[in-house]
Write a protein that holds these residues in place. Structure first.
Motif, PDB file in Angstrom:
ATOM      1  N   THR A 284      -5.544  -6.098  -6.429  1.00 24.23           N
ATOM      2  CA  THR A 284      -4.606  -5.075  -5.963  1.00 24.23           C
ATOM      3  C   THR A 284      -3.288  -5.185  -6.709  1.00 24.23           C
ATOM      4  OG1 THR A 284      -5.549  -5.532  -3.791  1.00 24.23           O
ATOM      5  CG2 THR A 284      -3.724  -3.979  -3.892  1.00 24.23           C
TER       6      THR A 284
ATOM      7  N   ALA B 236       2.374   1.619  -3.345  1.00 27.15           N
ATOM      8  CA  ALA B 236       1.347   1.851  -4.356  1.00 27.15           C
ATOM      9  C   ALA B 236       0.847   3.284  -4.338  1.00 27.15           C
ATOM     10  CB  ALA B 236       0.182   0.890  -4.138  1.00 27.15           C
TER      11      ALA B 236
ATOM     12  N   ALA C 231       0.830  -1.209   0.000  1.00 35.07           N
ATOM     13  CA  ALA C 231       0.000   0.000   0.000  1.00 35.07           C
ATOM     14  C   ALA C 231       0.860   1.252   0.000  1.00 35.07           C
ATOM     15  CB  ALA C 231      -0.925  -0.016   1.213  1.00 35.07           C
TER      16      ALA C 231
ATOM     17  N   LEU D 231      -6.943   3.411  -3.280  1.00 36.94           N
ATOM     18  CA  LEU D 231      -6.731   2.034  -2.822  1.00 36.94           C
ATOM     19  C   LEU D 231      -7.806   1.591  -1.844  1.00 36.94           C
ATOM     20  CD1 LEU D 231      -3.046   1.105  -2.030  1.00 36.94           C
ATOM     21  CD2 LEU D 231      -4.607   0.106  -3.670  1.00 36.94           C
TER      22      LEU D 231
END
Lengths: 490, 316, 324
Positions: free
Chosen positions: B298, B251, B248, B277
């Motif tokens: 994801t 990202a 995360a 996200l």
């Protein structure tokens, strides 16, 4: 329809720009079979770019390319190779993680199957024996273990080596830059032998003596164009230097300025000894002096500048640097320019402390600072907030100068900073340097162009990482520099 | 009006917000508008945790190619345990607990940097190895009963004011502060310089190693803070609490428009990427997909975004 | 020959000596670990002991070889661990139930790795981010296939992995075979030299006419192939699969390559060294730690510590080496 008597290569009106940088501005170039052509010119004149176009690595924006009598619409490196064109460029293209034999294989795709390693090894060693007798290189040596001189020998031998198609044209771009006098002589003899057997050669070199002795024809480039061309016997050093764009003869003011500095009255601000120096010879610079670092390229001058740079912030045995330093990089791309930033940010990065209002940086102060330098050093741009890559090469270099000169540094370290800079810019910057030196700033100036040394008060000549000579003003010419750099070698 | 719109569209982070909006609309389309507001509030709450570590990771990534902190999940896990054990369920030890967690994260960041500097290990490997060690420390330290956060602290992390979580407001303020640090401090300017050209930065007189050290330490400290807050929000600490924050954090940096090869950063994009996200995961949950599909989606989105963005254009 | 030539050869031989020392590191480390085990538990040094301890060495060695190919091209594969886990799951389900589907999937995976390599080259992507993303994809796919541990290993796979050759434990034979294939393919063939050259000086070999796209795809496809073999070997040993089974293999594979003398940039890798490194990691990862009575909680951390110690040792040896 190839014509039996046709030139091997005939280029007309070649133009190439990289963004705002005009590398080639309508250059013409031709080459016959079995001749050696020398290409000379200052850094930034376009020699390497022209060779990249010739070898097919770079596509020109405009120009007519005729090779072996046929006009080429899409000249690529694959076709160049197929026609027997080989290159040795300044950026060495050996793979350090492979052996000498494996590196030979990489350029000869035909060598495969059983026993390829042995055949590749024989091929390269035979050629090394032919050109550089007594080279001491073995086929199984890992390239990263070889010293730079030997690497260059391997690279050259590889270019001359033949597996299937014969080599018809060999481009040598500063091939002797890492070789000693003896080895350089061996190479030039081999070049003559090859030329006599029908191979064509292009030789680019800063050492005018080499070009005059080894080449049949000489081509002089300046600012992206060929300004003079003719048989080598019709040229001498003075004529070449003049055509390349020699330094203006000394004006009375310049003589006066340098006379003041030559008195050597300022206090010593730099005293640094090269790492490999065995005696106690130091590079010494006094306040207000312009001290040159000369000799063949890559013989420790840059290392000395970096050592001085480091000594300014960390204690270093035997080194004394008594004022803040700033470095002007010569290899803009790897050492100087921040490509994502504006011109203003590039200028201000060395002076961030002075550009604060309170604890935070002030955009207003940054812009004022950058604009002041734009005026002073004449950076040609409509807006200092534009990205730095919108500038031409010369102006980018001026930005780097502004960065150093605008800082609080009293000692300027210059690492061959005129590379890729057009002649007009160079003159402007020389004046600025002299003016700053008069104001008490000290300059340590490494340059690969001997003519630039005329701006210096004196110069140290480097050889294999050590100082081998110190030349006074009147001794700063090519013969003296080369003579001193080879003096004392067995 | 259209000139302003044009400059807005040119910003690198705009697409992350657009993406977030699209995903939110897809989710509420599925529920026929039910719970749209609640979804946003929850998304903001959850996005906070990604933003905090995303900011730290953004600064590290901006240092240049190869710089990334893979020790974040382990760091977060350890810090959550440290915070909870120090607070011991007592609201009066709140500040001490937070300080302990941040100090723990700081130590992790420092350890990472020492591995990189002293042993010359590439940051990827240094932080990866460190994360394994930290994991072990966490497992043995956090052994025993799961410690609950003090009630006041847990409630604090869940306060919502007019549909906007308090933590989110505080985090936005924090992001603004980080933006000022990035653009107008010598440290921030140095980070960007080092990311563009480390050698040039050194030769221009910038203090490269101290800046790198500070950056890794900051990233570690933010991980520590995040661990403490997560333990408060989810009412308990555990080793795996930080696992999803590795991908995360990277990202949101990538989706938000920060360059992965360093030298170009922006803060609004971290928020846009985080919202995107979180809303993506919310959307997938709304559709009722399993953990496996969630992971695949994801991962594929990350690959798609980085492919679309492309890498550093090779220089001549 | 002049004095100037004598100095360069002295420098070259000093560099060579240092390199030889570094090349001996993997063998030395392995010997050290074996010696430590022998001291702690002498009975482990036997045919049966080695077979047991090096049990998992085969899948680790295969995964290490996969990582080696990627590192040779100046990239890094952070997804090898979860990929191996996914292959395990496929082997324990499709390969067992509907073999043709299983085979097709596995071949498709290798093709996908090649496509990733192409993508990384064509779009100039950082392999860290791409493989990190892919690691989640493989993990998710594995979970979809096997939400809970289970599955059944194909009989033939189990048989192969259960072979008991005379005198030499099977893991050692297998490791030797893997090392031989890797060494011959990458270090002895003419195209292998080109593959390594793509990591050493990509621009130069592109100028020489080789396709960097092909080299990148080849390296990644080889990584995928060895990853598949690793997963199959793993399930052959454990007889059932679990989506998380391969997660530690990423760090182990990187450690093996580095321990074996490889470098992250420059195309410097050693297949034989990497296999020795993998054996060292296999024994240090669990058996040694168990014998040293290190509690299971700390075994995870010990893996990280081992990697750090190895890298520190290399820095100590090359302290006076090249500095950028």
């Amino acid at each position: 329809m190839p014509d039996a008597g046709a030139s091997l290569v005939d280029f007309t009106g070649v133009e190439k720009s990289y963004g705002a940088v005009r590398a080639l501005d309508g250059a013409d170039f031709s080459l016959e079979p079995g001749e050696c052509v020398g290409v000379v010119g200052h850094n930034g004149a376009g020699k390497s770019t022209l060779m990249h176009v010739l070898s097919g690595g770079v596509a020109p924006d405009r120009g007519r390319l005729i090779v072996a009598g046929e006009e080429q619409a899409h000249w690529t490196s694959a076709r160049a190779r197929a026609l027997g064109l080989r290159c040795v460029f300044q950026e060495l293209s050996l793979c350090p993680n492979l052996t000498v034999a494996e590196n030979a294989r990489v350029v000869h795709p035909a060598i495969r199957g059983l026993g390829w390693r042995q055949r590749a090894g024989w091929l390269i060693i035979d050629k090394l024996d032919e050109i550089f007798l007594g080279h001491g290189v073995r086929a199984g040596d890992l390239v990263q273990d070889l010293m730079i001189g030997r690497r260059q020998m391997v690279e050259i031998a590889r270019a001359f080596s033949v597996s299937e198609a014969p080599a018809r044209l060999i481009i040598l771009d500063e091939p002797t830059s890492s070789l000693d006098a003896h080895t350089a002589g061996q190479l030039l003899m081999h070049v003559r032998r090859s030329v006599e057997s029908g191979v064509s050669c292009v030789l680019i070199s800063h050492i005018l003596g080499e070009v005059l002795s080894a080449c049949d024809r000489i081509v002089v480039m300046r600012d992206g164009k060929v300004v003079m061309a003719g048989a080598a016997r019709n040229f001498d050093r003075a004529k070449l230097v003049g055509a390349m764009g020699g330094i203006e003869p000394e004006t009375p003011e310049a003589q006066a300025i340098t006379a003041i500095a030559a008195r050597g009255e300022g206090s010593v601000v730099v005293r640094v000894r090269p790492d490999r120096q065995t005696d106690d010879w130091d590079v010494v610079a006094r306040e207000g002096e312009i001290v040159g670092l000369a000799g063949l390229a890559g013989h420790g001058q840059t290392d000395l500048l970096l050592a001085t740079f480091a000594a300014a912030s960390h204690r270093r045995a035997g080194a004394m640097v008594s004022a803040p330093v700033a470095l002007v990089a010569g290899d803009r791309q790897s050492d100087g320019v921040f490509p994502g930033w504006s011109i203003a940010h590039n200028i201000g990065v060395r002076s961030l402390r002075q550009l604060r209002a309170g604890p935070l940086l002030s955009a207003r102060l940054e812009d004022e600072f950058a604009n002041a330098w734009r005026e002073r050093i004449k950076i040609r741009t409509p807006d200092i907030r534009n990205n730095i890559l919108s500038l031409s090469g010369g102006n980018q270099q001026k930005t780097l100068f502004a960065r150093a000169l605008g800082s609080d540094a009293r000692i300027m370290l210059m690492d061959d900073p005129m590379r890729g800079v057009d002649f007009g810019t160079k003159l402007e910057v020389y004046d600025l340097i002299r003016a700053e030196a008069q104001r008490g700033r000290t300059f340590l100036w490494y340059t690969t162009e001997v003519e630039e040394l005329k701006n210096c008060d004196r110069a140290y000549v480097f050889r294999n990482g050590t100082i081998v000579a110190e030349l006074a003003r009147d001794e700063l010419n090519e013969e003296q520099v080369i003579h001193s750099s080879f003096a004392g070698v067995a | 009006m259209s000139a302003a719109l044009q400059t807005l569209l040119k910003r690198p982070w705009i697409w992350s917000f657009v993406g977030a909006g699209v995903v939110w609309l897809a989710a509420i389309a599925f529920t026929r508008g039910y719970g749209a507001g609640g979804m946003l509030t929850a998304a903001m709450s959850l996005a906070v945790f990604t933003v905090i570590v995303g900011v730290g990771q953004m600064f590290v990534i901006t240092l240049g190619p190869g710089n990334v902190d893979l020790s974040l999940p382990a760091n977060i896990g350890l810090a959550s345990a440290v915070a909870m054990k120090t607070m011991g369920g007592d609201d009066r030890l709140l500040v001490l607990g937070l300080a302990a967690a941040i100090a723990c994260g700081l130590a992790v960041g420092l350890a990472n940097y020492l591995l990189i500097w002293a042993l010359r290990i590439p940051p990827i490997i240094a932080t990866l190895s460190a994360s394994f060690i930290i994991q072990s420390v966490d497992i043995s330290y956090g052994r025993g009963l799961q410690i609950k956060p003090p009630p006041g602290f847990a409630d604090f992390t869940n306060i919502v004011i007019a549909g906007v979580p308090l933590l989110a407001i505080l985090t936005v303020l924090f992001t603004i502060g980080a933006s000022i640090a990035l653009h107008r401090t010598i440290w921030g300017r140095s980070v960007v310089a080092i990311g563009q050209n480390q050698r040039a930065a050194r030769l221009a007189g910038l203090k490269v190693e101290p800046v790198r050290c500070a950056t890794y330490v900051l990233c570690g400290a933010l991980g520590g803070l995040n661990g403490a807050l997560l333990a408060g929000y989810f009412r308990g600490a555990n080793v795996d609490i930080g696992n999803e924050y590795l991908l995360a954090s990277i990202a949101v940096v990538v989706i938000g428009g920060t360059s992965v090869s360093g030298g170009r950063a922006n803060l609004p994009g971290v928020w846009g990427g985080a919202l995107f996200l979180v809303l993506l995961l919310t959307m997938l949950n709304t559709f009722g997909v399993s953990a496996g599909v969630r992971l695949v989606a994801t991962g594929l989105i990350i690959v798609a975004v980085i492919t679309a963005a492309g890498g550093e254009k090779p220089t001549r | 020959m002049s004095a100037a030539a004598a100095v360069p050869s002295a420098n070259a031989s000093r560099a060579e000596w240092r390199r030889r020392l570094r090349a001996a590191l993997p063998g030395l480390s392995l010997a050290l670990v074996i010696a430590a085990i022998a001291w702690l538990n002498p009975r482990a040094i036997s045919y049966f002991g080695f077979t047991l301890m090096l049990n998992l060495a085969i899948p680790i060695a295969l995964a290490t070889m996969a990582q080696l190919f990627v590192i040779a091209g100046n990239d890094l594969d952070l997804s090898i661990g979860t990929f191996v886990g996914f292959v395990c799951c496929v082997s324990a389900t499709w390969l067992h139930d509907t073999p043709w589907l299983g085979v097709l999937t596995l071949i498709g995976c290798i093709a996908l790795y090649a496509v990733l390599g192409a993508l990384i080259y064509l779009r100039n992507l950082p392999s860290i981010v791409v493989t990190l993303g892919m690691s989640f994809v493989w993990q998710g796919l594995a979970l979809l296939l096997l939400p809970k541990p289970g599955g059944k290993v194909p009989g033939w796979l189990q048989t192969i992995m259960g072979v008991k050759p005379p005198f030499i434990p099977f893991p050692i034979v297998a490791a030797a075979l893997i090392a031989a294939v890797g060494y011959f393919g990458l270090m002895r063939t003419s195209y292998g030299a080109v593959l390594r050259a793509s990591g050493g000086n990509a621009l130069a070999i592109e100028r020489a006419g080789w396709s960097l796209l092909k080299t990148k795809m080849t390296l990644f496809a080889l990584a995928g192939a060895f990853g598949v073999l690793s997963g199959m070997a793993l399930v052959g040993i454990t007889t059932s699969a679990d989506a998380n089974i391969g997660n530690g293999y990423t760090l182990l594979s990187i450690a093996g390559v580095i321990l074996g003398g490889g470098e992250f940039v420059g195309g410097v890798v050693s297949p034989v060294g990497a296999v020795l490194g993998a054996l060292t990691m296999a024994m240090a990862a669990s058996p040694l730690l168990t014998f040293m009575r290190i509690p299971p909680d700390w075994q995870v951390g010990a893996n990280g510590a081992i990697l750090i110690i190895v890298l520190a040792a290399r820095v100590a040896i090359t302290r006076k080496g090249s500095e950028r």
